[in-house]
Motif scaffolding. Structure first.
Motif, PDB file in Angstrom:
ATOM      1  N   GLU A  13      65.807  23.761 138.541  1.00 57.06           N
ATOM      2  CA  GLU A  13      66.760  22.684 138.811  1.00 57.06           C
ATOM      3  C   GLU A  13      67.696  23.034 139.964  1.00 57.06           C
ATOM      4  O   GLU A  13      68.083  22.161 140.746  1.00 57.06           O
ATOM      5  N   ARG A  67      65.027  11.433 136.927  1.00 59.23           N
ATOM      6  CA  ARG A  67      65.671  12.391 136.039  1.00 59.23           C
ATOM      7  C   ARG A  67      67.179  12.149 135.961  1.00 59.23           C
ATOM      8  O   ARG A  67      67.785  12.312 134.893  1.00 59.23           O
ATOM      9  N   ALA A 117      69.204  11.302 132.510  1.00 60.87           N
ATOM     10  CA  ALA A 117      70.360  12.106 132.106  1.00 60.87           C
ATOM     11  C   ALA A 117      71.623  11.258 131.975  1.00 60.87           C
ATOM     12  O   ALA A 117      72.518  11.587 131.185  1.00 60.87           O
ATOM     13  N   THR A 142      69.234  16.691 128.117  1.00 56.79           N
ATOM     14  CA  THR A 142      69.464  17.206 129.468  1.00 56.79           C
ATOM     15  C   THR A 142      69.061  18.678 129.572  1.00 56.79           C
ATOM     16  O   THR A 142      68.555  19.116 130.608  1.00 56.79           O
ATOM     17  N   HIS A 143      69.260  19.415 128.487  1.00 53.21           N
ATOM     18  CA  HIS A 143      68.928  20.847 128.479  1.00 53.21           C
ATOM     19  C   HIS A 143      67.462  21.078 128.802  1.00 53.21           C
ATOM     20  O   HIS A 143      67.122  21.982 129.579  1.00 53.21           O
ATOM     21  N   LYS A 161      68.960  20.648 133.221  1.00 52.30           N
ATOM     22  CA  LYS A 161      70.302  20.244 133.619  1.00 52.30           C
ATOM     23  C   LYS A 161      71.338  20.835 132.669  1.00 52.30           C
ATOM     24  O   LYS A 161      71.021  21.251 131.564  1.00 52.30           O
ATOM     25  N   SER A 217      73.905  21.256 129.902  1.00 56.28           N
ATOM     26  CA  SER A 217      74.111  20.604 128.610  1.00 56.28           C
ATOM     27  C   SER A 217      75.351  21.132 127.906  1.00 56.28           C
ATOM     28  O   SER A 217      75.677  20.698 126.808  1.00 56.28           O
ATOM     29  N   THR A 245      62.223  13.977 126.360  1.00 55.67           N
ATOM     30  CA  THR A 245      61.881  13.058 127.457  1.00 55.67           C
ATOM     31  C   THR A 245      60.456  13.253 127.955  1.00 55.67           C
ATOM     32  O   THR A 245      60.045  12.619 128.926  1.00 55.67           O
TER      33      THR A 245
END
Length: 444
Positions: A104, A117, A121, A227-228, A232, A234, A364
């Motif tokens: 990321e 994405r 998020a 998100t984790h 990303k 979290s 996701t």
């Protein structure tokens, strides 16, 4: 596995952790036998062992990830079946988490991937936004065949035919039984509050019926898993939960934090690891230690799994195909409690073949990898329908949505069936049409 991190690299705690995990891998390949993506794709780089090699090369050389590496890491479900299988105890969960965070920050995805994405998020962890998005997806669904990106089509197809009304029970409040014997905080989740409000309602009814005060804490929200798993940050979501539950514990005391979405449970139980070495380390460890899946709490309340069910209940003997969510059986190692509770309540519990394999939902994943997810769903539905069930039960909203989109058999949460058997209403999924009758299963 031999590694070659430098001394400077190993001064970074995250690199030191990755080094320790990598060195515990002995290349045995047991993980390939239980990896869903390897089963479907047959590519060594789409197995845990293959991904471990890619991660080692990427982190050790501190290189910018290439598209091939990112593709294979993105294809990982984080189902953690490999962790259950591994004889060497390789901590693959934290390794893939670190790899995703590295990707990321070091890899620039194509603009449309970044946009997709970012939208996920910004929408999924917030129930109000998610509900609005579901309404929009439902309206746009007839036009999905005109969309060039299969991921966009998957998003439109995810919207349920009926979007449930918002439940007032999800608001911060306490539900106090006549004679409380325990006090717990209930995590009401984020996506679940938009997709299926019956699960929290059933949980609250069942627990208060058993003498448990249930608190929906002010300030608690998304666990951070959505998100984790995209690499990303979290920690903002997680920190809000830790503070909310810590404050609630200090104000009125808590005997536990109960979670009825197993994907969230796996993440919350990992808060202690996530916040190690930070100002919230002690509080995070305490919250993780007191977190329980709803089935674990029910087993504490009734150690022999014998809940106070109605002896002549019309659902007694109903054939239930139980789907063990990956986050429950592999992430939390909770395997027997849900089956014991259902059986003790009077249901005939059947377990599908290859129950250790993922259904393809995985947070996701079904939106970002719709082709692989769809193939896994087809396999999972086939094994469940082979049991000729009248109903399918699971402990995770993602699995319920994924499986429900591929079968005509009603899909409900385990707690809905237990609530029904102990005096609650018929689960909504079982009221619209006559239940399918079980088909005799031939056994040798």
């Amino acid at each position: 596995m031999q590694t070659n991190f430098t001394e400077d690299q190993l001064r970074d705690p995250s690199m030191a952790q990755a080094n320790k995990i990598l060195r515990s891998c002995v290349h045995c390949g047991f993980c390939t036998a239980t990896c869903p993506t390897y089963q479907v794709l047959g590519d060594e780089l789409d197995s845990p062992r293959g991904r471990i090699y890619l991660i080692k090369d990427m982190l050790e050389n501190e290189r910018v990830p290439d598209a091939t590496t990112v593709k294979h890491l993105d294809r990982c479900l984080s189902c953690l079946a490999c962790v259950t299988t591994c004889p060497s105890g390789v901590d693959y969960m934290h390794l893939i988490d670190q790899a995703r965070a590295y990707v990321e920050t070091h890899y620039k995805r194509p603009w449309h991937d970044r946009l997709l994405r970012a939208v996920l998020a910004a929408v999924l962890p917030y129930p109000g936004r998610f509900r609005a998005a579901l309404v929009g997806a439902k309206l746009a669904r007839p036009f999905r065949r005109f969309l060039p990106d299969p991921r966009l089509r998957a998003m439109l197809e995810m919207a349920p035919a009926r979007i449930p009304p918002r439940s007032p029970r999800d608001d911060p409040q306490s539900f106090v039984p006549d004679r409380p014997r325990m006090r717990v905080a209930l995590m009401t989740g984020c996506a679940q509050k938009a997709l299926n409000t019956d699960i929290n309602d059933a949980t609250i009814r069942l627990l208060t019926r058993l003498g448990v005060e249930v608190v929906v804490a002010q300030g608690a929200g998304c666990c951070g898993a959505l998100t984790h798993h995209m690499g990303k940050d979290s920690h903002g979501f997680a920190a809000a939960n830790i503070r909310a539950w810590t404050q609630e514990s200090g104000a009125g005391g808590l005997d536990g934090v109960v979670i009825n979405t197993s994907g969230c449970g796996t993440t919350v139980k990992d808060y202690g690891h996530m916040f190690a070495g930070t100002d919230l380390a002690q509080e995070a460890a305490q919250i993780s230690a007191m977190t329980m899946d709803i089935s674990e709490l029910l087993m504490k309340l009734a150690p022999d799994a014998a809940l106070p069910v109605c002896p002549d209940h019309p659902a007694r003997g109903m054939r239930v195909a139980y789907h063990p969510a990956c986050s429950l059986q592999h992430g939390q190692r909770v395997t027997e409690a849900p089956k014991r509770l259902l059986a003790a309540a009077g249901f005939e519990v059947a377990i599908p073949a290859d129950a250790h394999l993922c259904c393809g939902s995985a947070g996701t994943y079904n939106l970002l990898q719709p082709d692989i997810s769809g193939r896994l769903k087809t396999r999972k539905v086939a094994t469940l329908e082979a049991l000729a069930p009248q109903v399918i039960a699971a402990g995770n909203i993602g699995c319920m949505m994924q499986i429900g989109s591929g079968t005509g058999v009603p899909v409900v949460h385990t707690v809905e069936l237990l609530d029904w058997m102990t005096g609650g209403p018929v689960p909504a999924a079982l009221t619209s049409d006559p239940l399918p009758q079980p088909v005799p299963v031939l056994r040798p």
